[in-house]
Design a protein around this motif. Structure first.
Motif, PDB file in Angstrom:
ATOM      1  N   VAL A  18      -7.746   4.391  -4.084  1.00 38.01           N
ATOM      2  CA  VAL A  18      -8.649   5.251  -3.326  1.00 38.01           C
ATOM      3  C   VAL A  18      -8.452   6.679  -3.838  1.00 38.01           C
ATOM      4  O   VAL A  18      -7.347   7.223  -3.781  1.00 38.01           O
ATOM      5  CB  VAL A  18      -8.365   5.181  -1.817  1.00 38.01           C
ATOM      6  N   GLU A  24     -11.857  -2.752  -2.129  1.00 37.53           N
ATOM      7  CA  GLU A  24     -11.447  -1.894  -1.008  1.00 37.53           C
ATOM      8  C   GLU A  24     -12.666  -1.562  -0.157  1.00 37.53           C
ATOM      9  O   GLU A  24     -13.703  -1.159  -0.682  1.00 37.53           O
ATOM     10  CB  GLU A  24     -10.832  -0.598  -1.566  1.00 37.53           C
ATOM     11  N   GLY A  48      -8.053  -3.513   1.943  1.00 32.72           N
ATOM     12  CA  GLY A  48      -8.011  -3.876   0.527  1.00 32.72           C
ATOM     13  C   GLY A  48      -7.781  -5.375   0.444  1.00 32.72           C
ATOM     14  O   GLY A  48      -6.749  -5.864   0.868  1.00 32.72           O
ATOM     15  N   GLU A  50       0.850  -1.193   0.000  1.00 29.39           N
ATOM     16  CA  GLU A  50       0.000   0.000   0.000  1.00 29.39           C
ATOM     17  C   GLU A  50       0.886   1.244   0.000  1.00 29.39           C
ATOM     18  O   GLU A  50       1.817   1.356   0.803  1.00 29.39           O
ATOM     19  CB  GLU A  50      -0.885   0.001   1.254  1.00 29.39           C
ATOM     20  N   THR A 110     -13.649   0.913   2.963  1.00 31.34           N
ATOM     21  CA  THR A 110     -13.121   2.047   3.709  1.00 31.34           C
ATOM     22  C   THR A 110     -14.148   2.531   4.716  1.00 31.34           C
ATOM     23  O   THR A 110     -15.325   2.677   4.386  1.00 31.34           O
ATOM     24  CB  THR A 110     -12.766   3.171   2.718  1.00 31.34           C
ATOM     25  N   SER A 123      -5.884  -1.451  -6.268  1.00 31.43           N
ATOM     26  CA  SER A 123      -7.001  -0.825  -5.570  1.00 31.43           C
ATOM     27  C   SER A 123      -6.649   0.645  -5.359  1.00 31.43           C
ATOM     28  O   SER A 123      -5.676   0.965  -4.682  1.00 31.43           O
ATOM     29  CB  SER A 123      -7.218  -1.514  -4.226  1.00 31.43           C
ATOM     30  N   SER A 178      -8.979   1.182   6.416  1.00 33.72           N
ATOM     31  CA  SER A 178      -9.332   0.694   5.087  1.00 33.72           C
ATOM     32  C   SER A 178      -8.754  -0.695   4.879  1.00 33.72           C
ATOM     33  O   SER A 178      -7.622  -0.970   5.296  1.00 33.72           O
ATOM     34  CB  SER A 178      -8.797   1.671   4.039  1.00 33.72           C
ATOM     35  N   SER A 188     -12.308   3.396  -5.597  1.00 34.74           N
ATOM     36  CA  SER A 188     -13.245   3.853  -4.578  1.00 34.74           C
ATOM     37  C   SER A 188     -12.844   5.254  -4.150  1.00 34.74           C
ATOM     38  O   SER A 188     -11.719   5.683  -4.353  1.00 34.74           O
ATOM     39  CB  SER A 188     -13.260   2.887  -3.392  1.00 34.74           C
ATOM     40  N   GLY A 214      -3.159   0.507  -3.551  1.00 31.84           N
ATOM     41  CA  GLY A 214      -2.836  -0.833  -3.058  1.00 31.84           C
ATOM     42  C   GLY A 214      -2.552  -1.717  -4.255  1.00 31.84           C
ATOM     43  O   GLY A 214      -3.428  -1.931  -5.080  1.00 31.84           O
TER      44      GLY A 214
END
Lengths: 331, 331
Positions: free
Chosen positions: A90, B46, B132, A46, B48, A88, B130, A124, A132
């Protein structure tokens, strides 16, 4: 809370890997067998804005590159060939569609260099930009290197000089006046921080050598990573500080900062060099082969010994290591 | 910025999958072939805090369970058997080591039910909790279901009634007074929200049926997910609202909220039911086999037709769908 303690708790909760899983929690990557004679590695990393990078010092493309580089490096540290990745992402409110594409552009640039495909992911929204990155690779069973396979007596060696990325960070964060450092060194250091090169070819080559026993990557700096390797091997490690391969840019930056170059090199993460333990009598020959095949020096940094702990030998005097590397959960 | 547009941009940037990769960006999971006759799926999701869950309405164990459930559901939607998972956990300052273990406890509970191993991960600190979760699974090549394989004329069917999880969320968030709802329904709905059950057995069974053409999971609600399936199939979809299988708890909650039960069921995400398109003449027989084998009804919700768009038929009148499901990037 520190990472080692949490990881120990999780291992106790989850139990030992079984069935087709060969290596579980605690190495650079997990390893399992999808079929007879096949091994795959899988790893996730991450990268979060404000902790692992800042948008003031790296571009979005660089942030994407760095995130993928960290996971490719983990696969390389197992001796594996990385194949594909899922991401992933964010997305914070101040990042638009173009920004998302730039992040992926940086990942795609690095992925293409290593023949890795970006196959999927998840988008997301959130408060803070975070990537990630999961990487899957494959490795010939005889080439798999775990960090725990080093033995007392082995030479500790790294795949390149240390501290270059840390020097770049110091320059970008204004810890030193960049005017005081040679411009060529500045450029190299900044490039190394922004676009670190995972040692994929070196990892596969070292994976294929019987003289290499244990291997891991140096994402958190030798001062943080070597204690993990030594503990995994149930051995002590001694760093030879007088012969430590410190990158010239790191040396120049350390001098400008007024700190010992060796300490800055030990503490610096993100170099993504590989750390391996090599059978002592085979080291010279292996280093020659690495130079001939990869055009790169395999550099000794110390040795594994019987016992526990990590020590630094400087001017004939040996003391416990007192430099700290990167600790993921430290605040 | 919306997800579909970003995904289209990323597909253009990254290009079509090649070599051993069979399905790239845009389905529930990516698919690749590690060796002859073998297919693997890989997917990441993910979860969160503040967006996908709140610690005021779910316990930490539930948050862990929910995060893994979402990825297992994606694997199930390809017809695959999930095998292993790696987890990237971002740990905020108010979460201690015990809290991290609780998150993993919830994941481990669900993983054990499906024979899935947690093999590794990454721990990092951050502002917001969070998770993932990447899941790898395997699928027999003849059993692979993509969402794009539905055809005009197919029956659209779901693996269970809709809206139960949405009803649980409404109760937990205080959108309705729980005293107005039958206690058994409250309990079922809350449990479905906190510990959703990915339809792994149903996914594998439907994967093995030749009558099932396209498949995806309903993580974002039928109103969000059906337009994606219809677009992938280059077909129009018609929902038969009068026959929509609305869970009784959703019906009770909708009545207490003063909204149409069908609309709440269409909008509600997290049900993790599977949506599949079934060859029309085979539907009756397949539904019988599903009931016999899985003890579960395969419930028709509408059909695919030639054209584009998604429509709702209610009392003999057909109108464009005007309910919104979950959109990952909407703010």
């Amino acid at each position: 809370m520190n990472e080692a303690s949490v990881v120990a708790g999780l291992r106790a909760l989850i139990g030992a890997p079984s069935g087709r899983v060969r290596v579980g929690i605690g190495d650079d990557a997990a390893v399992w067998s999808p079929g007879p004679g096949q091994l795959q590695v899988i790893t996730v990393d991450e990268c979060t804005e404000g902790i692992d990078f800042r948008r003031t010092t790296v571009r979005l493309e660089d942030a994407g590159w760095r995130a993928l580089a960290a996971s490719l490096s983990d696969a390389a540290a197992m001796g594996a060939r990385p194949l594909l990745t899922v991401v992933s992402l964010v997305v914070p409110g101040d990042l638009d569609e173009g920004g998302v594409i730039l992040l992926y552009q940086g990942m795609a640039d690095l992925a293409a260099r290593h023949g890795v495909q970006i196959v999927g992911g998840d988008l997301s929204r959130g408060e803070v930009l975070s990537l990630g990155v999961t990487v899957v690779g494959e490795v010939r069973p005889s080439n798999l290197k775990r960090r725990s396979d080093g033995r007392a007596g082995d030479v500790l060696a790294v795949s390149g000089p240390l501290g270059l990325s840390r020097a770049g960070l110091a320059i970008l964060e204004g810890e030193v006046d960049r005017e005081c450092i040679d411009a060529t060194l500045v450029e190299r250091a900044v490039a190394a921080y922004r676009r670190p090169q995972p040692r994929v070819a070196a990892g596969r080559f070292l994976g294929g050598s019987r003289s290499v026993r244990g291997m891991m990557d140096l994402s958190d700096g030798l001062a943080a990573d070597l204690p993990r390797l030594a503990a995994a091997c149930a051995a002590a490690a001694v760093i030879d500080a007088d012969a430590l391969p410190v990158d010239p840019a790191c040396r120049a930056v350390a001098q400008a900062m007024g700190v010992a170059p060796e300490d800055l090199a030990l503490e610096g993460g993100d170099d993504l060099e590989l750390l391996c333990t090599v059978e002592k009598r085979a080291f010279g020959y292996l280093a020659e082969r690495v130079r001939a095949r990869l055009g790169r020096a395999l550099l000794p940094v110390g040795r594994l010994e019987a016992g526990t702990g990590v020590f630094v030998r400087r001017g004939g005097v040996q003391r416990p290591l007192d430099v700290q590397g990167w600790e993921a959960l430290r605040r």
